[in-house]
Scaffold this motif. Structure first.
Motif, PDB file in Angstrom:
ATOM      1  N   ILE A  85      29.378  42.839  60.649  1.00  0.00           N
ATOM      2  CA  ILE A  85      28.017  43.204  60.274  1.00  0.00           C
ATOM      3  C   ILE A  85      28.068  44.411  59.343  1.00  0.00           C
ATOM      4  O   ILE A  85      28.611  45.459  59.700  1.00  0.00           O
ATOM      5  CB  ILE A  85      27.172  43.553  61.507  1.00  0.00           C
ATOM      6  CG1 ILE A  85      27.214  42.433  62.542  1.00  0.00           C
ATOM      7  CG2 ILE A  85      25.730  43.869  61.099  1.00  0.00           C
ATOM      8  CD1 ILE A  85      26.808  42.875  63.939  1.00  0.00           C
ATOM      9  N   ILE A  86      27.482  44.273  58.155  1.00  0.00           N
ATOM     10  CA  ILE A  86      27.387  45.384  57.212  1.00  0.00           C
ATOM     11  C   ILE A  86      25.913  45.658  56.960  1.00  0.00           C
ATOM     12  O   ILE A  86      25.192  44.800  56.440  1.00  0.00           O
ATOM     13  CB  ILE A  86      28.108  45.074  55.886  1.00  0.00           C
ATOM     14  CG1 ILE A  86      29.586  44.768  56.139  1.00  0.00           C
ATOM     15  CG2 ILE A  86      27.966  46.247  54.911  1.00  0.00           C
ATOM     16  CD1 ILE A  86      30.347  44.329  54.893  1.00  0.00           C
ATOM     17  N   SER A  87      25.456  46.831  57.347  1.00  0.00           N
ATOM     18  CA  SER A  87      24.069  47.231  57.143  1.00  0.00           C
ATOM     19  C   SER A  87      23.992  48.246  56.011  1.00  0.00           C
ATOM     20  O   SER A  87      24.718  49.242  56.016  1.00  0.00           O
ATOM     21  CB  SER A  87      23.493  47.832  58.426  1.00  0.00           C
ATOM     22  OG  SER A  87      22.181  48.315  58.207  1.00  0.00           O
ATOM     23  N   ILE A  88      23.112  47.991  55.053  1.00  0.00           N
ATOM     24  CA  ILE A  88      22.948  48.880  53.894  1.00  0.00           C
ATOM     25  C   ILE A  88      21.500  49.351  53.879  1.00  0.00           C
ATOM     26  O   ILE A  88      20.581  48.577  53.588  1.00  0.00           O
ATOM     27  CB  ILE A  88      23.308  48.158  52.588  1.00  0.00           C
ATOM     28  CG1 ILE A  88      24.742  47.625  52.661  1.00  0.00           C
ATOM     29  CG2 ILE A  88      23.156  49.111  51.397  1.00  0.00           C
ATOM     30  CD1 ILE A  88      25.052  46.540  51.661  1.00  0.00           C
ATOM     31  N   MET A  89      21.279  50.616  54.217  1.00  0.00           N
ATOM     32  CA  MET A  89      19.933  51.161  54.315  1.00  0.00           C
ATOM     33  C   MET A  89      19.491  51.740  52.971  1.00  0.00           C
ATOM     34  O   MET A  89      20.195  52.545  52.385  1.00  0.00           O
ATOM     35  CB  MET A  89      19.879  52.214  55.418  1.00  0.00           C
ATOM     36  CG  MET A  89      20.022  51.621  56.810  1.00  0.00           C
ATOM     37  SD  MET A  89      20.201  52.865  58.108  1.00  0.00           S
ATOM     38  CE  MET A  89      21.923  52.615  58.577  1.00  0.00           C
TER      39      MET A  89
ATOM     40  N   ASP B 116      28.324  51.540  42.708  1.00  0.00           N
ATOM     41  CA  ASP B 116      29.612  51.236  43.321  1.00  0.00           C
ATOM     42  C   ASP B 116      29.511  50.260  44.485  1.00  0.00           C
ATOM     43  O   ASP B 116      30.537  49.844  45.026  1.00  0.00           O
ATOM     44  CB  ASP B 116      30.264  52.526  43.855  1.00  0.00           C
ATOM     45  CG  ASP B 116      30.504  53.551  42.776  1.00  0.00           C
ATOM     46  OD1 ASP B 116      30.750  53.151  41.633  1.00  0.00           O
ATOM     47  OD2 ASP B 116      30.434  54.760  43.071  1.00  0.00           O
ATOM     48  N   LEU B 117      28.297  49.931  44.894  1.00  0.00           N
ATOM     49  CA  LEU B 117      28.096  49.249  46.172  1.00  0.00           C
ATOM     50  C   LEU B 117      28.774  47.886  46.245  1.00  0.00           C
ATOM     51  O   LEU B 117      29.439  47.566  47.233  1.00  0.00           O
ATOM     52  CB  LEU B 117      26.594  49.103  46.433  1.00  0.00           C
ATOM     53  CG  LEU B 117      26.196  48.611  47.818  1.00  0.00           C
ATOM     54  CD1 LEU B 117      26.716  49.546  48.900  1.00  0.00           C
ATOM     55  CD2 LEU B 117      24.680  48.480  47.917  1.00  0.00           C
ATOM     56  N   ARG B 118      28.620  47.079  45.217  1.00  0.00           N
ATOM     57  CA  ARG B 118      29.211  45.736  45.233  1.00  0.00           C
ATOM     58  C   ARG B 118      30.731  45.824  45.399  1.00  0.00           C
ATOM     59  O   ARG B 118      31.332  45.095  46.199  1.00  0.00           O
ATOM     60  CB  ARG B 118      28.831  45.018  43.938  1.00  0.00           C
ATOM     61  CG  ARG B 118      29.480  43.665  43.734  1.00  0.00           C
ATOM     62  CD  ARG B 118      28.922  43.022  42.468  1.00  0.00           C
ATOM     63  NE  ARG B 118      29.887  42.133  41.874  1.00  0.00           N
ATOM     64  CZ  ARG B 118      30.100  40.884  42.260  1.00  0.00           C
ATOM     65  NH1 ARG B 118      29.421  40.384  43.261  1.00  0.00           N
ATOM     66  NH2 ARG B 118      30.991  40.140  41.649  1.00  0.00           N
TER      67      ARG B 118
ATOM     68  N   ALA C 125      28.937  55.986  55.456  1.00  0.00           N
ATOM     69  CA  ALA C 125      29.090  56.431  54.066  1.00  0.00           C
ATOM     70  C   ALA C 125      27.767  56.330  53.332  1.00  0.00           C
ATOM     71  O   ALA C 125      26.919  55.503  53.663  1.00  0.00           O
ATOM     72  CB  ALA C 125      30.147  55.593  53.346  1.00  0.00           C
ATOM     73  N   VAL C 126      27.607  57.190  52.334  1.00  0.00           N
ATOM     74  CA  VAL C 126      26.517  57.085  51.373  1.00  0.00           C
ATOM     75  C   VAL C 126      27.148  56.599  50.073  1.00  0.00           C
ATOM     76  O   VAL C 126      28.054  57.245  49.543  1.00  0.00           O
ATOM     77  CB  VAL C 126      25.812  58.444  51.164  1.00  0.00           C
ATOM     78  CG1 VAL C 126      24.767  58.337  50.063  1.00  0.00           C
ATOM     79  CG2 VAL C 126      25.181  58.924  52.464  1.00  0.00           C
TER      80      VAL C 126
END
Length: 292
Positions: free
Chosen positions: A198-202, A269-271, A263-264
């Motif tokens: 599970i990867i959550s990106i807020m 860079d997110l992809r 991490a922020v």
């Protein structure tokens, strides 16, 4: 080594800004003023930079379609459950009309888009909340679509990625909205117990019942810079505890400093960073840390 995964940031390119006299003749929509640094940029150039300000790195809001275009591999997104629509179970006055207005405005049926997609060549199931629809509020259909997406990821044995952007539970659906907190959390627990990633990106904002449930339950909890993340509002907390809160309270940087995020990560860079995480967890996957 994990720290190194999130420290590099792509070098940004700067757009040419017109003179003050030229700005007066520019049609509306051609230029965008950053709400943070107040600089003015060409909208087209800002969009090319994934809506990240060239001058101060402020992350402008993205809708779900823009997220898909910028994050998943081109041509691989296959939407699921797109026809699901909210009803008015409590007979809340004017609710159905407001839902219809948002459908016409956004082209969406609800405040979340879910589907199957490849990210950096790897199969995933992805859910993207859209703050342009009822401020991304969580109603019964939002909770149901998230749960169905998690169950699909479990069935396909692929990672589940969710982008959150929400004002919290949808008041027009009362306790039925609040029930989605438990429903989605149970689905994630079941998925995790079965070995799912599970990867959550807020993103800005992630608040209320969303922040207190599925948004915070990732194996990796990431956030975009400057995102507002929290449960109750700042003023309510200050009035309750009768103390002044830090200036950066409830920002992603504040949460990272206090151990509530892994991490922020800049949108630029997110992809790449998420792709590296997927590669680490892929069966037989290998990662050359020197290349990060």
């Amino acid at each position: 080594m994990l720290k190194d995964l999130f420290t590099k940031t792509k070098k940004k390119k700067y757009a040419t800004i017109p003179s003050e006299s030229a700005k007066q003749d520019v049609p509306e929509g051609i230029m965008t003023k950053c709400p943070n640094c107040k600089k003015i940029m060409y909208t087209k150039e800002l969009v090319k930079n994934l809506k990240v300000c060239f001058h101060c790195d402020y992350h402008h809001q993205m809708n779900s379609r823009e997220r898909i275009a910028s994050f998943v591999d081109g041509g691989t997104f296959a939407e699921i459950d797109s026809n699901m629509k909210s009803d008015n179970p409590l007979g809340f006055p004017g609710y159905e009309e407001k839902l219809e207005q948002d459908r016409l405005k956004t082209g969406l049926n609800e405040a979340i888009v879910t589907g199957k997609a490849k990210v950096m060549g790897m199969d995933t199931v992805i859910a993207i909340m859209d703050a342009s629809f009822r401020m991304g509020s969580m109603g019964s259909v939002v909770g149901e679509k998230i749960t169905l997406a998690i169950e699909m990821a479990d069935k396909l044995r692929v990672p589940f990625i969710i982008f959150t952007a929400s004002g919290g539970a949808r008041m027009q659906e009362g306790v039925l909205s609040l029930m989605q907190m438990a429903k989605t959390s149970v689905a994630l627990k079941r998925f995790s117990d079965n070995g799912g990633l599970i990867i959550s990106i807020m993103t800005h904002p992630t608040t209320g019942g969303v922040s207190a449930s599925f948004a915070s339950l990732g194996d990796y909890n990431l956030a975009e810079p400057g995102a507002l993340i929290g449960f109750a509002g700042r003023r309510i907390i200050e009035q309750t505890i009768r103390e002044e809160l830090p200036e950066d309270f409830q920002t992603s940087e504040f949460l990272l400093k206090h151990g509530q995020l892994d991490a922020v990560v800049s949108r630029l860079d997110l992809r790449e960073k998420v792709g590296a995480i997927l590669e680490i967890h892929a069966p037989g996957g290998e990662l050359n840390w020197q290349e990060l």
